[in-house]
Design an enzyme around this catalytic site. Structure first.
Site, PDB file in Angstrom:
ATOM      1  N   ASP A 132       0.841  -1.198   0.000  1.00 12.49           N
ATOM      2  CA  ASP A 132       0.000   0.000   0.000  1.00 12.49           C
ATOM      3  C   ASP A 132       0.874   1.245   0.000  1.00 12.49           C
ATOM      4  O   ASP A 132       1.764   1.389   0.850  1.00 12.49           O
ATOM      5  CB  ASP A 132      -0.887   0.034   1.261  1.00 12.49           C
TER       6      ASP A 132
ATOM      7  N   MET B 117     -21.424  -3.929   6.469  1.00 13.78           N
ATOM      8  CA  MET B 117     -22.194  -2.717   6.154  1.00 13.78           C
ATOM      9  C   MET B 117     -21.547  -1.472   6.759  1.00 13.78           C
ATOM     10  O   MET B 117     -22.245  -0.561   7.197  1.00 13.78           O
ATOM     11  CB  MET B 117     -23.630  -2.873   6.670  1.00 13.78           C
TER      12      MET B 117
ATOM     13  N   GLY C 251     -12.835  -4.236   5.926  1.00 13.96           N
ATOM     14  CA  GLY C 251     -13.477  -5.480   5.489  1.00 13.96           C
ATOM     15  C   GLY C 251     -12.544  -6.665   5.690  1.00 13.96           C
ATOM     16  O   GLY C 251     -12.962  -7.736   6.149  1.00 13.96           O
ATOM     17  N   ASP C 252     -11.280  -6.486   5.357  1.00 12.83           N
ATOM     18  CA  ASP C 252     -10.303  -7.578   5.535  1.00 12.83           C
ATOM     19  C   ASP C 252     -10.099  -7.889   7.019  1.00 12.83           C
ATOM     20  O   ASP C 252      -9.940  -9.051   7.396  1.00 12.83           O
ATOM     21  CB  ASP C 252      -8.958  -7.188   4.913  1.00 12.83           C
TER      22      ASP C 252
HETATM   23  P1  ATP Z   1     -12.687  -1.608   3.016  1.00 10.64           P
HETATM   24  O1  ATP Z   1     -12.989  -1.791   1.542  1.00 10.64           O
HETATM   25  O2  ATP Z   1     -12.466  -0.189   3.414  1.00 10.64           O
HETATM   26  O3  ATP Z   1     -11.641  -2.535   3.512  1.00 10.64           O
HETATM   27  P2  ATP Z   1     -15.255  -2.792   3.313  1.00 10.64           P
HETATM   28  O4  ATP Z   1     -16.141  -1.858   2.552  1.00 10.64           O
HETATM   29  O5  ATP Z   1     -14.899  -4.066   2.661  1.00 10.64           O
HETATM   30  O6  ATP Z   1     -13.970  -2.038   3.823  1.00 10.64           O
HETATM   31  P3  ATP Z   1     -16.957  -2.338   5.546  1.00 10.64           P
HETATM   32  O7  ATP Z   1     -18.287  -2.945   5.342  1.00 10.64           O
HETATM   33  O8  ATP Z   1     -16.831  -0.865   5.327  1.00 10.64           O
HETATM   34  O9  ATP Z   1     -15.911  -3.158   4.700  1.00 10.64           O
HETATM   35  O10 ATP Z   1     -16.446  -2.623   7.031  1.00 10.64           O
HETATM   36  C1  ATP Z   1     -16.224  -3.931   7.523  1.00 10.64           C
HETATM   37  C2  ATP Z   1     -16.619  -3.978   8.969  1.00 10.64           C
HETATM   38  O11 ATP Z   1     -15.814  -3.037   9.691  1.00 10.64           O
HETATM   39  C3  ATP Z   1     -18.050  -3.571   9.232  1.00 10.64           C
HETATM   40  O12 ATP Z   1     -18.929  -4.655   9.115  1.00 10.64           O
HETATM   41  C4  ATP Z   1     -17.948  -3.047  10.666  1.00 10.64           C
HETATM   42  O13 ATP Z   1     -18.009  -4.132  11.571  1.00 10.64           O
HETATM   43  C5  ATP Z   1     -16.558  -2.426  10.723  1.00 10.64           C
HETATM   44  N1  ATP Z   1     -16.595  -0.983  10.430  1.00 10.64           N
HETATM   45  C6  ATP Z   1     -16.366  -0.367   9.252  1.00 10.64           C
HETATM   46  N2  ATP Z   1     -16.506   0.974   9.345  1.00 10.64           N
HETATM   47  C7  ATP Z   1     -16.811   1.215  10.645  1.00 10.64           C
HETATM   48  C8  ATP Z   1     -17.082   2.408  11.418  1.00 10.64           C
HETATM   49  N3  ATP Z   1     -17.063   3.621  10.850  1.00 10.64           N
HETATM   50  N4  ATP Z   1     -17.357   2.253  12.731  1.00 10.64           N
HETATM   51  C9  ATP Z   1     -17.372   1.042  13.319  1.00 10.64           C
HETATM   52  N5  ATP Z   1     -17.135  -0.111  12.660  1.00 10.64           N
HETATM   53  C10 ATP Z   1     -16.862  -0.038  11.336  1.00 10.64           C
END
Ligand code: ATP
Length: 304
Positions: free
Chosen positions: A13, A222, A252-253
């Site tokens: 990254d 979400m 997400g990871d």
């Molecule tokens: P990224 O692509 O940025 O790695 P993503 O879009 O794949 O993330 P998200 O759904 O945004 O994944 O986030 C994964 C998990 O992280 C969510 O289900 C939640 O448990 C936690 N999370 C993400 N953002 C927040 C936040 N602002 N506050 C608290 N928990 C969060």
């Protein structure tokens, strides 16, 4: 015995912290810059390892200055690197990332050596993968390699977690249905189903449409709304932990790596989701992807 085989990508990254995204043709100065280890596969492997799982990584790196750094990083986290293969004459995977002051991110992916992770690489690691309790997959490597790994998991009765990221319309649904846990985020769910995902009931409907097509478990992450687990029998929402988000890169990871650990250690899906939500929430309170992942000691007080 190993706990988890992560078969997938690694990236370096290159993170620029900026006030706002540049407009077309505009040159902006970024106040801050960091280099970190990332890539969806590597992030998920490190998250699981930080929680205490024994993790093996099946991936490919280039022959540039990033490769040794990536391998050293795996070793630092106790991840088995026997099947981290160097490809001569190829760049490692690199991800220039922009994070603005509202902690929103834009990411470019140069897959490099990840594009050369082939089904034969899964076969080469077969004896070791057989010793794992869970296989974890994402889509930053060729789809035929993902399909080979799914078949391998099915053949050896090893549960398969499939994170369909980045979303690909070419993903063969026949293979998707052979995974045991399918974990998209909202936008991946929208792309894969062509259904709206704005409200929780829309997300539940979109995830249910996948279950009706044959998927056993769909878990939608979400963001700050938490995560939703949808099966034939029920819809469960695990709320997020309220935190001040600084940088959501790799959240997400973080969730998937920690969830995989929970699944291996106790098999309780809701409990694994709760811990994964806490782990991911803590990760968004710090900059970076892997660099922001807590260890068990940092997580425990947060769970109380
Ligand atoms: P990224 O692509 O940025 O790695 P993503 O879009 O794949 O993330 P998200 O759904 O945004 O994944 O986030 C994964 C998990 O992280 C969510 O289900 C939640 O448990 C936690 N999370 C993400 N953002 C927040 C936040 N602002 N506050 C608290 N928990 C969060």
């Amino acid at each position: 015995m190993m706990d988890i085989a992560v078969i997938g990508s690694n990236m370096v990254d290159l993170v620029s912290y900026i006030e706002r995204m540049p407009k077309e043709g505009e040159t902006l100065e970024a106040p801050d810059f960091e280099i970190g280890c990332g890539g969806k596969g590597a992030n998920q492997a490190v998250a699981a390892a930080k929680m205490g799982s024994d993790v093996m990584m099946v991936t490919k790196v280039g022959d540039d200055l990033f490769a040794d750094n990536t391998i050293a990083n795996f070793k630092k986290h106790g991840i088995d690197t026997e099947y981290v293969v160097k490809v001569p004459g190829t760049s490692s995977g690199v991800a220039p990332i922009f994070v603005d002051k509202e902690s929103k991110n834009s990411i470019l992916i140069i897959k490099g050596a990840n594009k050369q992770l082939a089904p034969e690489d899964v076969d080469a690691a077969a004896e070791k993968i057989k010793k794992c309790s869970v296989i974890v997959l994402q889509l930053e490597v060729p789809l035929e390699t993902v399909y080979r790994a799914i078949d391998f998991g099915n053949e050896w009765n090893i549960p398969v977690i499939l994170n369909p990221a980045p979303a690909s319309k070419e993903l063969d649904f026949q293979y998707v249905c052979k995974s045991d846990y399918f974990i998209p985020n909202e936008s991946e769910l929208e792309i894969l189903t062509d259904m709206p995902v704005t409200t929780e009931s829309e997300i539940a409907a979109a995830a249910s449409s996948l279950v009706q097509k044959g998927l056993k478990n769909v878990i939608v992450t979400m963001g700050s709304r938490g995560a939703m687990w949808v099966t034939n029998e029920a819809v469960h929402v695990v709320p997020s932990y309220p935190v001040k988000a600084i940088d959501t890169t790799g959240a997400g990871d973080a969730f998937i790596g920690c969830f995989s650990h929970g699944l291996v250690k106790h098999g309780d899906v809701l409990e694994a989701m709760r811990k994964a939500s806490a782990f991911a929430a803590l990760s968004v309170t710090k900059r970076g992807s892997q660099a922001s992942y807590p260890n068990e000691d940092e997580l425990q007080p947060f769970l109380l």
